[in-house]
Design an enzyme around this catalytic site. Structure first.
Site, mmCIF file in Angstrom:
data_model
loop_
_atom_site.group_PDB
_atom_site.id
_atom_site.type_symbol
_atom_site.label_atom_id
_atom_site.label_comp_id
_atom_site.label_asym_id
_atom_site.label_seq_id
_atom_site.Cartn_x
_atom_site.Cartn_y
_atom_site.Cartn_z
ATOM 1 N N HIS A 97 -30.437 -7.879 -17.289
ATOM 2 C CA HIS A 97 -29.046 -7.998 -17.894
ATOM 3 C C HIS A 97 -28.265 -6.897 -17.451
ATOM 4 O O HIS A 97 -27.015 -7.027 -17.264
ATOM 5 C CB HIS A 97 -29.384 -7.977 -19.230
ATOM 6 C CG HIS A 97 -29.861 -9.283 -19.946
ATOM 7 N ND1 HIS A 97 -31.334 -9.089 -20.132
ATOM 8 C CD2 HIS A 97 -29.738 -10.572 -19.707
ATOM 9 C CE1 HIS A 97 -31.760 -10.188 -20.762
ATOM 10 N NE2 HIS A 97 -31.113 -11.097 -20.479
ATOM 11 N N ASP A 134 -32.198 -17.081 -12.389
ATOM 12 C CA ASP A 134 -32.216 -18.538 -12.829
ATOM 13 C C ASP A 134 -31.237 -19.185 -11.742
ATOM 14 O O ASP A 134 -30.087 -19.493 -12.348
ATOM 15 C CB ASP A 134 -31.675 -18.398 -14.159
ATOM 16 C CG ASP A 134 -32.391 -17.901 -15.234
ATOM 17 O OD1 ASP A 134 -33.557 -18.236 -15.549
ATOM 18 O OD2 ASP A 134 -31.961 -16.587 -15.668
ATOM 19 N N MET A 165 -28.635 -14.084 -23.775
ATOM 20 C CA MET A 165 -29.212 -14.604 -25.202
ATOM 21 C C MET A 165 -29.994 -13.197 -25.631
ATOM 22 O O MET A 165 -30.653 -13.274 -26.720
ATOM 23 C CB MET A 165 -30.368 -15.514 -24.956
ATOM 24 C CG MET A 165 -29.765 -16.953 -24.213
ATOM 25 S SD MET A 165 -30.450 -17.992 -24.804
ATOM 26 C CE MET A 165 -32.094 -18.053 -24.062
ATOM 27 N N GLN A 218 -30.250 -25.614 -25.752
ATOM 28 C CA GLN A 218 -30.945 -25.379 -24.635
ATOM 29 C C GLN A 218 -32.298 -25.488 -24.832
ATOM 30 O O GLN A 218 -32.920 -25.627 -24.044
ATOM 31 C CB GLN A 218 -30.348 -24.524 -23.648
ATOM 32 C CG GLN A 218 -30.871 -23.109 -24.068
ATOM 33 C CD GLN A 218 -30.102 -22.117 -23.243
ATOM 34 O OE1 GLN A 218 -28.820 -21.810 -23.113
ATOM 35 N NE2 GLN A 218 -30.890 -21.265 -22.714
ATOM 36 N N SER A 251 -37.625 -10.620 -17.583
ATOM 37 C CA SER A 251 -37.403 -11.771 -18.214
ATOM 38 C C SER A 251 -37.516 -11.378 -19.755
ATOM 39 O O SER A 251 -38.505 -10.691 -20.002
ATOM 40 C CB SER A 251 -38.211 -12.957 -17.950
ATOM 41 O OG SER A 251 -38.193 -13.912 -18.884
HETATM 42 P P1 AMP Z 1 -30.757 -14.761 -20.499
HETATM 43 O O1 AMP Z 1 -30.565 -13.729 -21.487
HETATM 44 O O2 AMP Z 1 -32.290 -15.012 -20.225
HETATM 45 O O3 AMP Z 1 -30.092 -16.069 -20.757
HETATM 46 O O4 AMP Z 1 -30.062 -14.179 -19.213
HETATM 47 C C1 AMP Z 1 -28.685 -13.785 -19.278
HETATM 48 C C2 AMP Z 1 -28.407 -13.677 -17.525
HETATM 49 O O5 AMP Z 1 -29.061 -12.420 -17.056
HETATM 50 C C3 AMP Z 1 -28.634 -15.007 -16.786
HETATM 51 O O6 AMP Z 1 -27.499 -15.000 -15.874
HETATM 52 C C4 AMP Z 1 -29.822 -14.588 -16.382
HETATM 53 O O7 AMP Z 1 -29.969 -15.206 -14.908
HETATM 54 C C5 AMP Z 1 -29.645 -13.039 -16.122
HETATM 55 N N1 AMP Z 1 -31.105 -12.458 -15.817
HETATM 56 C C6 AMP Z 1 -32.149 -12.714 -16.415
HETATM 57 N N2 AMP Z 1 -33.121 -11.967 -15.973
HETATM 58 C C7 AMP Z 1 -32.545 -11.449 -14.873
HETATM 59 C C8 AMP Z 1 -33.130 -10.457 -13.541
HETATM 60 N N3 AMP Z 1 -34.586 -10.267 -13.875
HETATM 61 N N4 AMP Z 1 -32.640 -10.105 -12.628
HETATM 62 C C9 AMP Z 1 -31.130 -10.560 -12.758
HETATM 63 N N5 AMP Z 1 -30.615 -11.206 -13.656
HETATM 64 C C10 AMP Z 1 -31.315 -11.706 -14.616
#
Ligand code: AMP
Length: 296
Positions: A33, A166, A26, A57, A201
């Site tokens: 990421h 996640d 996102m 979501q 995050s």
């Molecule tokens: P998001 O942009 O928050 O939807 O995350 C995109 C992807 O990055 C998802 O698969 C998350 O689980 C992964 N992700 C987010 N934070 C972390 C982190 N601290 N370590 C590893 N992967 C992450």
């Protein structure tokens, strides 16, 4: 960096890639990421990252409108990672691209946040979506499963990369790929943390400096409980250690859940045996939610 805006452009680019790794995000990229991106660059001929803040979501009243967005910086970070791993020529090559669709590309009928007003096709993964995050955010996994299915259908990647951060999401995604016969291998990558232990995050951007410092309590609580799990498989005792840490912290308003679940099915385990994960979510006094997990 090639920016693909429509599913048509995406499909044309995709046809030229012999193997493709896919990293759905996102945006508001951080090193978590970028770790997924690095893994994909190393394991596939080409890598596609999507940047799409998925409305379905978010519940009405959640942070859809204020969710952090930094598209240009995100693209630069992805391009730099590609140069680091593939070399300078990668910036000229067609081996990397960003898919950043408008909402109408992925939701041709539009999307209402209120589920009662929604029309069209949605994906629900039963059995692993109602507990923990699903109990606190009832629409969340339906939205995630729906957008991940759409993206996997549009992209048709060889492998897709998700973060352990996640963890319940990874169980939901593995389940839908299995059940809907989607020919993509799902790869789960370790959680990337700050030196303090705080899991990275995008929403950490909302933390004040003081909160950021104290938020490490979540990882400390999970780590202390994991230490106990080396001596007992009694879930209640393990969970109790984590809870004690969390309720003792002055930034925590509410411990939403601490739970031990099967990594395969995400069913709750009274005995922490086999492949198990200890997860927790807390709400800070500022209103922000933090979640984290450790494998047992
Ligand atoms: P998001 O942009 O928050 O939807 O995350 C995109 C992807 O990055 C998802 O698969 C998350 O689980 C992964 N992700 C987010 N934070 C972390 C982190 N601290 N370590 C590893 N992967 C992450």
């Amino acid at each position: 960096m090639r920016i693909l805006r429509t599913v048509k452009e995406l499909r044309e680019w995709r046809k030229l890639q012999p193997t493709l790794g896919f990293v759905p995000t996102m945006g508001a990229l951080h090193n978590g990421h970028l770790n997924l991106v690095g893994r994909s660059l190393n394991e596939n001929h080409s890598t596609l990252m999507s940047i799409f803040v998925n409305p379905s979501q978010f519940a009405p009243g959640e942070d859809l409108d204020s969710y952090p967005r930094s598209f240009d910086t995100d693209v630069q970070k992805f391009a730099q990672k590609s140069v680091d791993i593939l070399g300078k020529s990668s910036s000229e090559s067609e081996r990397t691209a960003v898919f950043a669709p408008k909402t109408s590309e992925l939701y041709p009928l539009g999307i209402e946040l209120n589920p009662k007003k929604q029309r069209g096709t949605f994906v629900e993964v039963l059995g692993c979506s109602h507990q923990l995050e699903g109990a606190v955010r009832p629409q969340f996994f339906r939205g995630v499963a729906t957008v991940v299915t759409k993206l996997l259908n549009a992209v048709q990647p060889t492998k897709a990369y998700f973060g352990q951060k996640d963890i319940q999401q990874t169980v939901v995604v593995r389940s839908l790929v299995r059940d809907l016969l989607i020919p993509t291998e799902i790869v789960v990558c370790e959680t990337e943390r700050e030196p303090s232990g705080l899991a990275l995050s995008s929403r950490n951007a909302y933390l004040t400096d003081a909160e950021r410092e104290k938020s490490v309590v979540l990882y400390k609580a999970l780590s202390a409980a994991r230490d106990l799990s080396k001596n007992t498989d009694n879930s209640a005792a393990i969970i109790g250690v984590a809870r004690d840490h969390l309720v003792g912290s002055d930034i925590v308003d509410n411990v939403e859940y601490v739970s031990i679940n099967s990594l395969d099915t995400f069913e709750t385990l009274e005995r922490a045996q086999g492949a198990a994960v200890l997860s927790a979510a807390i709400r800070l006094k500022s209103g922000l939610r933090l979640l984290d997990n450790v494998l047992l």
